[in-house]
Design an enzyme around this catalytic site. Structure first.
Site, short mmCIF file in Angstrom:
data_model
loop_
_atom_site.label_atom_id
_atom_site.label_comp_id
_atom_site.label_asym_id
_atom_site.label_seq_id
_atom_site.Cartn_x
_atom_site.Cartn_y
_atom_site.Cartn_z
CD1 TRP A 189 -2.59 1.61 0.83
CD2 TRP A 189 -1.13 2.03 1.92
NE1 TRP A 189 -3.35 2.88 1.15
CE2 TRP A 189 -2.52 3.25 1.79
CE3 TRP A 189 -0.97 2.64 3.15
CZ2 TRP A 189 -2.57 4.71 2.44
CZ3 TRP A 189 -1.20 3.60 4.19
CH2 TRP A 189 -1.44 4.52 3.72
CG ASP A 198 -13.37 10.02 -0.85
OD1 ASP A 198 -13.46 8.62 -0.35
OD2 ASP A 198 -12.98 9.78 -2.07
CG ASP A 199 -15.51 7.20 3.85
OD1 ASP A 199 -16.54 7.19 4.41
OD2 ASP A 199 -15.02 6.64 4.37
NE ARG A 242 -8.95 1.75 5.98
CZ ARG A 242 -10.72 2.57 6.26
NH1 ARG A 242 -11.61 1.61 5.16
NH2 ARG A 242 -10.59 3.88 6.02
CE LYS A 247 -11.28 6.72 -4.40
NZ LYS A 247 -10.32 8.06 -4.14
CD1 TRP A 248 -15.82 -1.05 -5.83
CD2 TRP A 248 -18.29 -0.46 -6.74
NE1 TRP A 248 -17.09 -2.32 -5.19
CE2 TRP A 248 -17.93 -1.95 -5.89
CE3 TRP A 248 -19.79 -0.13 -7.22
CZ2 TRP A 248 -19.42 -2.91 -6.59
CZ3 TRP A 248 -20.36 -0.59 -6.95
CH2 TRP A 248 -20.59 -2.15 -6.10
CG ASP A 249 -12.12 3.28 -1.62
OD1 ASP A 249 -11.61 2.12 -1.52
OD2 ASP A 249 -11.81 3.77 -0.52
CG MET A 250 -12.64 -4.32 -1.60
SD MET A 250 -10.76 -5.05 -0.84
CE MET A 250 -10.05 -5.80 -2.08
CG ASN A 251 -10.88 0.87 1.35
OD1 ASN A 251 -9.30 1.15 0.95
ND2 ASN A 251 -11.53 1.91 1.94
CG ASP A 275 -5.24 5.08 -0.99
OD1 ASP A 275 -6.05 5.68 -1.77
OD2 ASP A 275 -5.52 4.30 -0.28
#
Length: 719
Positions: A189, A356-357, A433, A466-470, A538
């Site tokens: 990352w 965003d988030d 997270r 924006k399709w996120d996956m954390n 990021d």
């Protein structure tokens, strides 16, 4: 492009643009003969594989196309099956072939495609195991305009007993040499896609993921290169996997100095039950050969993936310049602050604002609310539709961040459906997270997310997602699957994700979807099939981004790379770089800003306006032109690359210097990809030079006594 079959000799010769791939049936086994520069078809070809028959015939010496386990080949097999009696021995023998126009779709899986039948041809080789009733079909697709070969495998149980797949790779190839270097992309990352190169040696070299995603650590790509291969010269063989989950690529050098390459779903913690009459389709591997080094290999992948992997209305459109509020506000924002940033962006010429988030549920930090996709009333009292309209009234499109594969234990969704996450009953649920992963192997879970997102997409004027996956997978299990299916869940998850993405992108074709997984944690060809661009990392520091974007370009087109200017000191490394360099690096991708534009000084506003104006002029060249890497950032304190239009009438080069050098020599940058016989005019200086001089002698870089320096050169042919 053509496929020629010589039935008497059992030879199959596949031609794709600039390359040939040849196989021969030997004692019933498909044997690999050749892969390299294009060869002419012969009228009466001779036998290529000379091995003794009878008791001296050894599978361990035969260069195979899809090797099996347990029958005399002691190298890594391409597949392995457990039969109903517990044995693991099968023996596939060639039975038939078919040639199809174009390229059939892979059911439920992403893959490159042909828009018309004339763009490609597909060869299918059918292999059978008489004892078990197993039928394996090897698929090879070649293309009119690409030196690529797409391979996949379909495994059918036509027997009377259930089978269990333990290993099912998409391709295997035995290369007749071992004097090769392995080149791959490694990192973690915030420093993804660093180029690694080392010689192969006896034993195995493995590139893999066991994380449930393709991952930050290793990209699903491997190149094998001649030791003298560089950007512009030498043999390079590329292997890229069109899949977003656990993958496996190995290069095994054995004592007879051959190299077996296998690529496919990672056999680690994988099995698949096949009842009589059922079939299993592997994902696709895309093989690319280049006789002109890494640069031509990359451009082959770029053209194919940009035009025949990416789909939809945004495939050929230029991408909008955006501003994202994440590093500007993180979770702390109001409607007024968002509107202020959007207004500042509109004044600079920005076309898209992305929220965003933090806009949903009770999301004040990352501890809660994933899964509760309703507006946060304390931040958005007027709701999403009202905010989007206010942004639209500024002449700016509206985009929104989601993390739809995740669920927070502190959420209304989890309290209602605690069994909807991946988990093993009675075992600890690992939180990372403060979140868990929704079980996308379940149709009811996918349907809920589909309905939830569709409601938002249908009522809010959204033009970008924006399709996120954390986080990666732990406790991989499903409450609705039986004991014999638990090792299938990681792959069933990916099939479920692909099914959901297909439904959403089909229903909402005008939304531009961007994939993200904490940056580049799922930057793979599988996701590009549904989402034509990816948040590259990021890490937005200009110096680090030069390395990340350079490495990513080994496989992926610039049109797939999200790249933004962020504030300094940089939030990831604390470095202070010039707005000029940050802009030049970001303009080498899908350009945007990730910062509070309301805090720009007048000087910064003027420079940002100039950057945005320039990018609007060059973005079709950057996003759809051919990329040439000029100087590697992994070799020293400088880097350079350039973009050339398809007709070679226009070019743009960027040079980056990280650290200044005392008493430095005059730097000349030798360009690539130009028409050697045409005159080019340099926009910045008015200099006129022939293309051959620009490529052989180069163009001077101004000497600047400063760190973090960038310089760009734009050229056009003089009629």
């Amino acid at each position: 492009m053509a496929i020629r079959v010589y039935e008497e000799q059992g030879i199959f010769h596949l031609q794709s643009k600039g390359t040939s791939y040849i196989m021969q049936i030997v004692n019933g086994y498909p044997a690999h003969v050749y892969w390299g520069k294009q060869l002419a078809f012969e009228e009466q070809p001779h036998s290529f594989v000379d091995l003794p028959e009878g008791p001296l015939f050894l599978l361990d010496r035969l260069p195979q196309e899809y090797p099996q386990y347990g029958t005399g080949d002691f190298r890594s097999p391409a597949y392995q099956v457990r039969l109903g009696d517990g044995s693991r021995i099968t023996e596939l023998v060639y039975s038939a072939y078919r040639i199809l126009k174009g390229k059939p779709q892979l059911e439920g899986l992403p893959a490159v495609y042909c828009e018309t039948e004339n763009e490609g041809e597909t060869l299918e080789l059918e292999l059978r195991d008489a004892y078990s009733g197993l039928i394996v079909t090897l698929s090879y697709s070649v293309f009119e305009d690409s030196a690529a070969i797409a391979r996949s495998v379909r495994i059918d149980n036509q027997g009377e007993q259930p089978l269990q797949l333990l290993r099912a790779l998409s391709a295997s190839i035995d290369m007749p040499r071992s004097d090769l270097d392995a080149v791959y992309l490694a990192g973690t990352w915030n420093r993804e896609a660093h180029v690694q190169r080392r010689p192969l040696g006896p034993g195995g070299t493995t590139i893999e993921s066991r994380r449930g995603a393709s991952g930050h650590l290793l990209n699903p790509f491997l190149a094998l290169a001649a030791p003298d291969a560089d950007e512009d010269h030498g043999d390079v063989f590329g292997f890229s996997f069109v899949y977003s989950g656990n993958f496996f690529i190995s290069a095994e050098v054995e004592p007879f100095r051959t190299t077996r390459v296998g690529i496919g779903i990672n056999p680690f913690d994988f099995s698949w039950q096949l009842a009589p009459g059922e079939a299993f389709q592997t994902p696709e591997a895309v093989l690319v050969y280049s006789s002109a080094g890494f640069g031509e290999m990359s451009r082959t992948y770029h053209r194919l993936y940009r035009t025949r992997l990416c789909r939809g209305v945004h495939r050929d459109r230029v991408r909008p310049i955006l501003v994202n509020n994440w590093e500007a506000t993180y979770f702390s924002f109001t409607e007024e602050k968002i509107e202020d940033i959007a207004k500042a962006g509109a004044e600079l010429g920005i076309e898209l604002f992305v929220l965003d988030d933090g806009w949903f549920g009770r999301r004040e930090d990352d501890h809660s609310s994933l899964g509760d996709w309703t507006p946060n009333p304390s931040k958005l009292p007027g709701g999403l539709t009202n905010l989007a309209k206010r942004v639209n009234d500024l002449g700016v499109q509206f985009g929104l961040w989601f993390e739809p594969e995740m669920i927070s234990p502190d959420s209304d969704l989890y309290r209602s459906h605690p069994d909807w996450c991946l988990h093993v009953e009675g075992r600890r649920r690992t939180e990372f997270r403060w979140q868990l992963i929704l079980d996308y192997s379940r149709q009811d879970v996918r349907d809920y997310i589909y309905d939830n997102l569709s409601e938002i997409f249908s009522t809010v004027p959204i033009s970008y997602v924006k399709w996120d996956m954390n986080r990666n997978m732990t406790e991989i299990g499903s409450a609705t699957a039986g004991p014999e299916q638990q090792a299938e869940i990681a792959h069933r998850y990916m099939l479920g994700l692909y099914e959901l993405l297909e439904r959403l992108t089909t229903r909402f074709p005008n939304i531009l979807f961007e994939s993200c997984a904490s940056g580049g944690g799922r930057f793979d060809p599988g996701m590009l099939y549904y989402m034509p661009q990816t948040w590259t990392s990021d890490d937005t520091d200009a110096v680090e981004r030069v390395k990340i974007q350079y490495g990513t370009s080994f496989v992926y087109p610039v049109s797939a790379m999200g790249a933004h200017v962020s504030a300094v000191p940089n939030h990831q490394v604390g470095r202070v770089t010039s707005l000029q360099m940050r802009g030049d690096v970001a303009m080498s991708g899908n350009f945007g800003y990730e910062m509070d534009l309301t805090r720009f000084s007048d000087e910064e506003k003027d420079l940002a306006k100039a950057q945005i104006k320039r990018y609007k002029e060059i973005r079709s060249l950057v996003q759809q032109g051919d990329m040439y890497r000029l100087v590697s950032p992994f070799a020293g304190h400088e880097a350079a690359w350039m973009f050339v239009s398809e007709d070679r009438s226009e070019a743009l080069a960027y040079y980056f210097k990280v650290l200044a050098e005392p008493n430095a020599p005059q730097r000349k940058l030798r360009l690539k990809g130009l028409d050697p016989d045409k005159l080019y005019k340099v926009e910045e200086s008015g200099l006129v030079m022939r293309g051959d001089r620009l490529m052989a002698i180069g163009i001077g870089i101004p000497a600047e006594l400063k760190d973090y320096y960038s310089y760009s050169v734009r050229l056009k042919i003089i009629d």
